[in-house]
Design a protein around this motif. Structure first.
Motif, PDB file in Angstrom:
ATOM      1  N   VAL B 146       0.868  -1.169   0.000  1.00 48.49           N
ATOM      2  CA  VAL B 146       0.000   0.000   0.000  1.00 48.49           C
ATOM      3  C   VAL B 146       0.910   1.226   0.000  1.00 48.49           C
ATOM      4  CG1 VAL B 146      -1.581   1.344   1.436  1.00 48.49           C
ATOM      5  CG2 VAL B 146      -1.935  -1.118   1.166  1.00 48.49           C
ATOM      6  N   HIS B 147       0.614   2.168  -0.910  1.00 45.46           N
ATOM      7  CA  HIS B 147       1.340   3.446  -0.913  1.00 45.46           C
ATOM      8  C   HIS B 147       0.352   4.516  -0.468  1.00 45.46           C
ATOM      9  CE1 HIS B 147       4.256   1.924  -4.299  1.00 45.46           C
ATOM     10  NE2 HIS B 147       4.239   1.143  -3.247  1.00 45.46           N
ATOM     11  N   LYS B 148       0.493   4.929   0.756  1.00 41.09           N
ATOM     12  CA  LYS B 148      -0.442   5.921   1.290  1.00 41.09           C
ATOM     13  C   LYS B 148       0.346   7.076   1.868  1.00 41.09           C
ATOM     14  CE  LYS B 148      -4.199   6.387   4.686  1.00 41.09           C
ATOM     15  NZ  LYS B 148      -3.716   7.684   5.182  1.00 41.09           N
ATOM     16  N   GLY B 149      -0.062   8.297   1.533  1.00 39.98           N
ATOM     17  CA  GLY B 149       0.551   9.480   2.133  1.00 39.98           C
ATOM     18  C   GLY B 149       0.341   9.417   3.637  1.00 39.98           C
ATOM     19  N   GLY B 150       1.053  10.209   4.359  1.00 39.51           N
ATOM     20  CA  GLY B 150       0.993   9.995   5.798  1.00 39.51           C
ATOM     21  C   GLY B 150       0.678  11.211   6.653  1.00 39.51           C
ATOM     22  N   LEU B 151       0.386  12.358   6.053  1.00 45.56           N
ATOM     23  CA  LEU B 151       0.317  13.564   6.883  1.00 45.56           C
ATOM     24  C   LEU B 151      -1.082  13.889   7.386  1.00 45.56           C
ATOM     25  CD1 LEU B 151       2.735  15.960   4.967  1.00 45.56           C
ATOM     26  CD2 LEU B 151       3.273  14.172   6.594  1.00 45.56           C
ATOM     27  N   PHE B 152      -2.098  13.672   6.543  1.00 46.04           N
ATOM     28  CA  PHE B 152      -3.426  14.181   6.884  1.00 46.04           C
ATOM     29  C   PHE B 152      -4.489  13.095   6.774  1.00 46.04           C
ATOM     30  CE2 PHE B 152      -1.027  17.570   4.655  1.00 46.04           C
ATOM     31  CZ  PHE B 152      -0.827  18.413   5.724  1.00 46.04           C
ATOM     32  N   GLY B 153      -5.587  13.301   7.496  1.00 46.17           N
ATOM     33  CA  GLY B 153      -6.764  12.468   7.273  1.00 46.17           C
ATOM     34  C   GLY B 153      -6.912  11.328   8.248  1.00 46.17           C
ATOM     35  N   THR B 154      -6.087  11.288   9.286  1.00 49.87           N
ATOM     36  CA  THR B 154      -6.151  10.184  10.240  1.00 49.87           C
ATOM     37  C   THR B 154      -6.285  10.738  11.659  1.00 49.87           C
ATOM     38  OG1 THR B 154      -4.776   8.821   8.845  1.00 49.87           O
ATOM     39  CG2 THR B 154      -4.908   8.207  11.153  1.00 49.87           C
ATOM     40  N   ASP B 155      -7.201  10.180  12.436  1.00 50.33           N
ATOM     41  CA  ASP B 155      -7.308  10.631  13.824  1.00 50.33           C
ATOM     42  C   ASP B 155      -7.867   9.506  14.688  1.00 50.33           C
ATOM     43  OD1 ASP B 155      -6.960  12.350  15.929  1.00 50.33           O
ATOM     44  OD2 ASP B 155      -8.496  13.773  15.306  1.00 50.33           O
ATOM     45  N   TYR B 156      -7.661   9.653  15.987  1.00 51.17           N
ATOM     46  CA  TYR B 156      -8.073   8.640  16.969  1.00 51.17           C
ATOM     47  C   TYR B 156      -8.776   9.331  18.122  1.00 51.17           C
ATOM     48  CZ  TYR B 156      -7.621   5.701  21.115  1.00 51.17           C
ATOM     49  OH  TYR B 156      -7.881   5.008  22.273  1.00 51.17           O
ATOM     50  N   ARG B 157      -9.758   8.664  18.702  1.00 50.05           N
ATOM     51  CA  ARG B 157     -10.381   9.218  19.914  1.00 50.05           C
ATOM     52  C   ARG B 157     -10.930   8.093  20.789  1.00 50.05           C
ATOM     53  NH1 ARG B 157     -13.892  14.689  20.375  1.00 50.05           N
ATOM     54  NH2 ARG B 157     -14.089  14.636  22.640  1.00 50.05           N
ATOM     55  N   MET B 158     -10.770   8.258  22.096  1.00 49.84           N
ATOM     56  CA  MET B 158     -11.403   7.310  23.006  1.00 49.84           C
ATOM     57  C   MET B 158     -12.819   7.789  23.255  1.00 49.84           C
ATOM     58  SD  MET B 158     -11.557   4.592  24.732  1.00 49.84           S
ATOM     59  CE  MET B 158      -9.925   3.872  24.986  1.00 49.84           C
ATOM     60  N   LEU B 159     -13.786   7.026  22.718  1.00 47.08           N
ATOM     61  CA  LEU B 159     -15.189   7.268  23.043  1.00 47.08           C
ATOM     62  C   LEU B 159     -15.595   6.259  24.109  1.00 47.08           C
ATOM     63  CD1 LEU B 159     -16.701   7.666  19.443  1.00 47.08           C
ATOM     64  CD2 LEU B 159     -16.146   9.495  21.055  1.00 47.08           C
ATOM     65  N   PHE B 160     -16.808   6.416  24.637  1.00 45.56           N
ATOM     66  CA  PHE B 160     -17.288   5.527  25.685  1.00 45.56           C
ATOM     67  C   PHE B 160     -18.604   4.914  25.246  1.00 45.56           C
ATOM     68  CE2 PHE B 160     -14.415   8.663  27.242  1.00 45.56           C
ATOM     69  CZ  PHE B 160     -13.500   7.876  27.930  1.00 45.56           C
ATOM     70  N   PRO B 161     -18.968   3.762  25.840  1.00 45.80           N
ATOM     71  CA  PRO B 161     -20.167   3.072  25.361  1.00 45.80           C
ATOM     72  C   PRO B 161     -21.383   3.992  25.293  1.00 45.80           C
ATOM     73  CG  PRO B 161     -19.003   1.699  26.950  1.00 45.80           C
ATOM     74  CD  PRO B 161     -18.287   3.015  26.920  1.00 45.80           C
ATOM     75  N   GLY B 162     -21.508   4.908  26.277  1.00 47.79           N
ATOM     76  CA  GLY B 162     -22.648   5.820  26.290  1.00 47.79           C
ATOM     77  C   GLY B 162     -22.667   6.789  25.120  1.00 47.79           C
ATOM     78  N   ASP B 163     -21.504   7.004  24.484  1.00 48.89           N
ATOM     79  CA  ASP B 163     -21.455   7.917  23.333  1.00 48.89           C
ATOM     80  C   ASP B 163     -22.199   7.324  22.142  1.00 48.89           C
ATOM     81  OD1 ASP B 163     -20.015  10.022  24.494  1.00 48.89           O
ATOM     82  OD2 ASP B 163     -18.114   8.961  24.180  1.00 48.89           O
ATOM     83  N   GLY B 164     -22.196   5.998  22.059  1.00 48.62           N
ATOM     84  CA  GLY B 164     -22.998   5.302  21.054  1.00 48.62           C
ATOM     85  C   GLY B 164     -22.718   5.728  19.615  1.00 48.62           C
TER      86      GLY B 164
END
Lengths: 220, 312
Positions: B146-164
């Protein structure tokens, strides 16, 4: 249909003044690449500009080519695409003054205030690459490598390349000499719908520290 | 017997194919997105990209100069026999990466994160990345790049079950809007969502969902498949097209992969591939024959197994 323009380089002040936001542009002549590696060496590191740069090119392309050095010393230029310009905002005023560059080409444009405060006062306009990945079409437009500077020191991606180009494009005209920007205008239109998208979605249980809460803000 | 030389040849060839030839599923996907796009500027951008794919294939040159961070996904059949061992495969992958970087050429993007030094060949500490997986009752080796650029478009977040589901929608909107502005993530793209696992697994699942599943593929869980379509629709209703212009083209498809996670959390990651969604796969058969394709077929039933044992 969008308006289509062919521009000979170095671009004259008259030709630049005639460019209209949203027009498609193809270039003929010499463009040079420079990004943070070159900016740092010259503006902060005391290196000199290559002799005669200003007379041969007034177009700075924020670009790292997919290129390779061949055994005979020539270069194989494959794809050519732009890199995101907003990261170079802090260098631009000094760089434009030093080089007398009149056209910036890159990806994604600049923070809105830069068009009015940095580009317009220096009669500089911004062209954007399309998509942003038209690497093969742009690669076709590169006829020859006129020169390459700081290749050993900065590597292929950050070196300053002088490309002789023909029918090099497509680019879109982003900004005009008043400091208006197509990106900024389009962004505001998109922003009008954003609030409604979140209607009825509950707030997250845990907020994040230090972020803007306004999704209409420019983040760059 | 699969020799190490064959593994290197196949790896070299998929580097070239990935960089130059747009996968057909993605091309068809972008064409159907183009048909729905009513805005002139956004429509022009997509048409230009389609011309660009044709130019790349015609000229045999990379479709995008940012040839990304080349990496590999390997799936080894339980019954595959190969003569170089696992480190032999890793050596072959490094060698193929360096040769392809010069010959295609790819852009030598890889630098040391602090010293910014490079070997001009996309090889270095921890690069290229190699991810391993296994398959029962198979005697082949699949190698995907896979050749994928690496700077933009990716993020992570801890959500909780109640966030649904609301929380998932909110985070997807946040990510697509912030990276879609000015088109930094080079949309329209295949969007991948990782849900669950621990933080690292969550990131990995989302990236694999974006990069290793083809346009039109649906998650085998019917409710997740439904959510994929609903979230894709949400992405395309933002009112944003390519380059952040007004438009309706944000997601060409949207894939969700899940992993069992901590009882108190619902971590989420979002990844956007890009207008140059580059992947290529080689299957090396037991007799050394090589077959090339663009569908990685990474998420096999075994890969997504939910039980202790494994019965077909």
């Amino acid at each position: 249909m969008l308006n289509k323009v062919s521009l000979d380089l170095p671009a004259s002040p008259e030709a630049i003044a005639e460019l209209q936001m949203g027009s498609i542009v193809y270039l003929n002549g010499i463009v040079y690449t420079a990004r943070e590696g070159v900016y740092d060496r010259i503006l902060n590191g005391g290196d000199e500009l290559p002799a005669g740069l200003a007379s041969s090119s007034n177009v700075n392309f924020h670009c790292s080519p997919a290129a390779a050095l061949q055994d005979d010393g020539s270069f194989n230029i494959g794809g050519v695409t732009a890199t995101a310009s907003f990261r170079f905002s802090k260098y631009l005023a000094d760089w434009l003054d030093l080089t007398q560059t009149k056209i910036l080409i890159g990806k994604g444009g600049l923070p809105e205030k830069d068009y009015k405060e940095i580009l317009a006062p220096r009669s500089v306009v911004y062209l954007t690459t399309v998509g942003y990945g038209t690497g093969a079409l742009l690669g076709r437009g590169v006829e020859d490598v006129e020169a390459v500077h700081w290749l050993d020191e900065l590597g292929i991606a950050q070196a300053m390349w002088l490309f002789r180009v023909k029918d090099f494009g497509p680019f879109l005209v982003d900004s005009d000499l008043e400091g208006n920007s197509l990106f900024a205008q389009q962004g505001k239109l998109v922003n009008e719908n954003i609030e409604a998208l979140y209607d009825g979605l509950k707030e997250p249980a845990l907020h994040r520290y230090g972020e803007t809460r306004n999704r209409k803000d420019e983040l760059m | 017997m699969i020799t190490n030389n064959i593994i290197e040849d196949a790896s070299y060839e998929i580097m070239r194919r990935a960089a130059i030839d747009i996968p057909e599923d993605y091309l068809n996907g972008i064409k159907s997105v183009a048909k729905k796009e009513k805005e002139q500027l956004s429509g022009f951008v997509i048409e230009s990209m389609i011309e660009n794919y044709e130019a790349a294939t015609e000229d045999r040159r990379p479709m995008c100069a940012d040839t990304g961070l080349p990496r590999y996904y390997i799936k080894v059949g339980d019954k595959a026999v190969f003569d170089g061992g696992f480190t032999g495969i890793e050596r072959a992958l490094r060698s193929a990466t360096a040769r392809a970087t010069h010959d295609v050429p790819l852009r030598p993007n890889r630098v040391h994160p602090l010293w910014r030094t490079e070997h001009n060949n996309n090889v270095g500490i921890n690069s290229p990345e190699v991810e391993w997986s296994f398959e029962p009752d198979a005697n082949w080796i699949d190698i995907t790049t896979v050749h994928k650029g690496g700077l933009f478009g990716t993020d992570y977040r801890m959500l909780f079950p109640g966030d649904g589901i609301d929380g998932i929608k909110r985070f997807l909107l946040d990510t697509l809007i912030s990276f879609g502005k000015r088109g930094l993530c080079c949309q329209p793209a295949i969007v991948g969502i990782g849900l669950g696992g621990s933080k690292d697994t969550c990131m990995q699942l989302g990236k694999q969902a974006a990069c290793l599943r083809v346009v039109g593929d649906r998650n085998p869980d019917p409710k997740i498949a439904e959510l994929e379509l609903e979230l894709m629709e949400l992405g395309n209703s933002i009112g944003m097209g390519p380059m952040g212009f007004v438009g309706s083209s944000m997601a060409v498809d949207l894939h969700i992969e899940v992993g069992y996670t901590h009882t108190g959390g619902m971590p989420i990651s979002v990844h956007t591939f890009c207008l140059s969604s580059r992947r290529a796969t080689a299957r090396i058969h037991a007799d050394g024959g090589i077959e090339y394709r663009t569908d990685p077929k990474w998420f096999t039933p075994y890969h997504r197994r939910d039980t202790i044992g494994w019965e077909e």
